[in-house]
Write an enzyme that holds these catalytic residues in place. Structure first.
Site, mmCIF file in Angstrom:
data_model
loop_
_atom_site.group_PDB
_atom_site.id
_atom_site.type_symbol
_atom_site.label_atom_id
_atom_site.label_comp_id
_atom_site.label_asym_id
_atom_site.label_seq_id
_atom_site.Cartn_x
_atom_site.Cartn_y
_atom_site.Cartn_z
ATOM 1 N N HIS A 1 34.116 48.124 5.758
ATOM 2 C CA HIS A 1 34.889 47.115 5.803
ATOM 3 C C HIS A 1 33.934 46.405 5.089
ATOM 4 O O HIS A 1 34.032 44.913 4.418
ATOM 5 C CB HIS A 1 34.989 46.922 7.745
ATOM 6 C CG HIS A 1 35.906 45.305 7.666
ATOM 7 N ND1 HIS A 1 36.695 44.669 7.204
ATOM 8 C CD2 HIS A 1 34.582 44.204 8.410
ATOM 9 C CE1 HIS A 1 36.400 43.258 7.105
ATOM 10 N NE2 HIS A 1 35.652 43.332 8.801
ATOM 11 N N SER B 1 35.297 38.895 6.338
ATOM 12 C CA SER B 1 35.627 38.678 7.271
ATOM 13 C C SER B 1 36.330 37.578 7.883
ATOM 14 O O SER B 1 36.635 36.926 7.684
ATOM 15 C CB SER B 1 34.672 39.757 8.648
ATOM 16 O OG SER B 1 35.029 40.583 9.531
ATOM 17 N N ASP C 1 37.467 41.565 2.088
ATOM 18 C CA ASP C 1 38.325 42.438 2.883
ATOM 19 C C ASP C 1 39.035 41.699 4.345
ATOM 20 O O ASP C 1 38.304 41.984 5.855
ATOM 21 C CB ASP C 1 37.488 43.953 3.620
ATOM 22 C CG ASP C 1 38.212 44.473 4.908
ATOM 23 O OD1 ASP C 1 39.258 44.845 3.376
ATOM 24 O OD2 ASP C 1 38.025 45.161 4.613
#
Length: 307
Positions: free
Chosen positions: A289, A121, A145
């Site tokens: 995630h 992220s 991700d």
């Protein structure tokens, strides 16, 4: 200093993941930066890390614990500025190009060889300018991700509401109850308590607060608290800018994008990543995630292949 042994959870984390492993020695590292801030991180398995991990927004270095246990290699996990035990930025500029110099400083001080750099992220977007600006320190890049252009606020609404709530509590037990009431903590009180202990601190007045600055910025934004409230929006605008693609394009090291099938990166996002970076590899895993927490053993297997 922490008011508890922050490495005391490792055995339970190994058991939860079904790992029969020797628990590595962990140490908390601290570095004073020229601007007066403090940079902090965790080093596992000795002074010669092979992998450096960068967490996402609102998380901290301990999010990688189970992945590191499953990987079984010497590793460094950093607390990005404004997170964990690293200082908050007065300007609230938690954007990749502002965070990257701290990472380069840490790798210079706390490793002795080029790293497999792993970022999830916000950490993934930060890893790109690190690798582009300091290629001698990064042998491979694994992005978990996230891609430039993906909205990092696209997560579950209960997470956003959770962090936009109160900024301090009477006790950690109160915070654990709040996490469970929002459906967070992986459905387990023990896991929720572990996450709370590792991501909160007790202030001098006895109140408990989140370690990361993002919760305080989110609360300020929800209350329309003047100029400070605009900081998260400014950060998000920068995250979504074309500069992110420019940083990835400048990376010389091989790149692997690990897409979570129930995460933020859509199939179309992954295809755009491949179009812009045709030499990069892309793979998908069955995970949310936070792959390092949802599927740590699978993630460790992918990273072991890169090593």
């Amino acid at each position: 200093m922490p008011d508890f042994d922050e490495f005391s959870f490792l055995s339970a984390q190994a058991d939860d993941a079904g790992l029969a492993v020797t628990i590595p020695r962990g140490e908390r590292l601290t570095l004073d930066l020229p601007d007066g801030r403090t940079l902090s991180g965790l080093r596992y398995g000795g002074p010669s890390p092979e992998v450096t991990f960068l967490h996402g927004a609102g998380l901290n270095a301990h999010t990688w614990d189970t992945t590191i246990l499953a990987l079984g290699r010497p590793a460094l996990a950093l607390d990005l500025a404004g997170h964990g035990d690293s200082s908050w930025r007065e300007d609230a500029a938690y954007v990749p190009r502002m965070l990257a110099p701290d990472v380069v400083t840490a790798i210079t001080a706390w490793t002795d060889r080029p790293q497999l750099l792993v970022g999830q992220s916000l950490g993934g977007l930060t890893a790109a300018p690190v690798a582009a600006g300091a290629p001698a320190f990064v042998r491979r890049l694994a992005i978990v991700d996230i891609t430039p252009g993906v909205d990092p606020t696209a997560g579950p609404s209960q997470v956003r509401a959770f962090f936009a709530g109160p900024t301090d509590w009477a006790s950690r037990d109160e915070l654990v109850e709040r996490a469970l009431s929002f459906g967070l903590g992986g459905g387990s009180r023990d896991k929720a308590a572990r996450g709370v202990w590792l991501n909160s601190r007790v202030r001098s007045d006895g109140r408990v607060e989140w370690k990361h600055h993002f919760a305080h910025l989110a609360a300020a934004s929800s209350n329309d608290a003047g100029a400070a409230a605009s900081a998260p929006n400014d950060a998000l605008s920068a995250l979504l800018s074309e500069a992110g693609w420019e940083d990835f394009a400048a990376v010389e090291a091989p790149i692997l994008l690990i897409r979570a099938e129930r995460g933020y990166v859509t199939v179309a996002d992954a295809e755009e990543f491949s179009r812009r970076l045709p030499a990069a590899e892309v793979t998908s895993v069955d995970s949310g995630h936070n792959v390092q927490e949802d599927a740590p053993v699978v993630l460790a297997g992918l990273l072991a292949g890169l090593l």
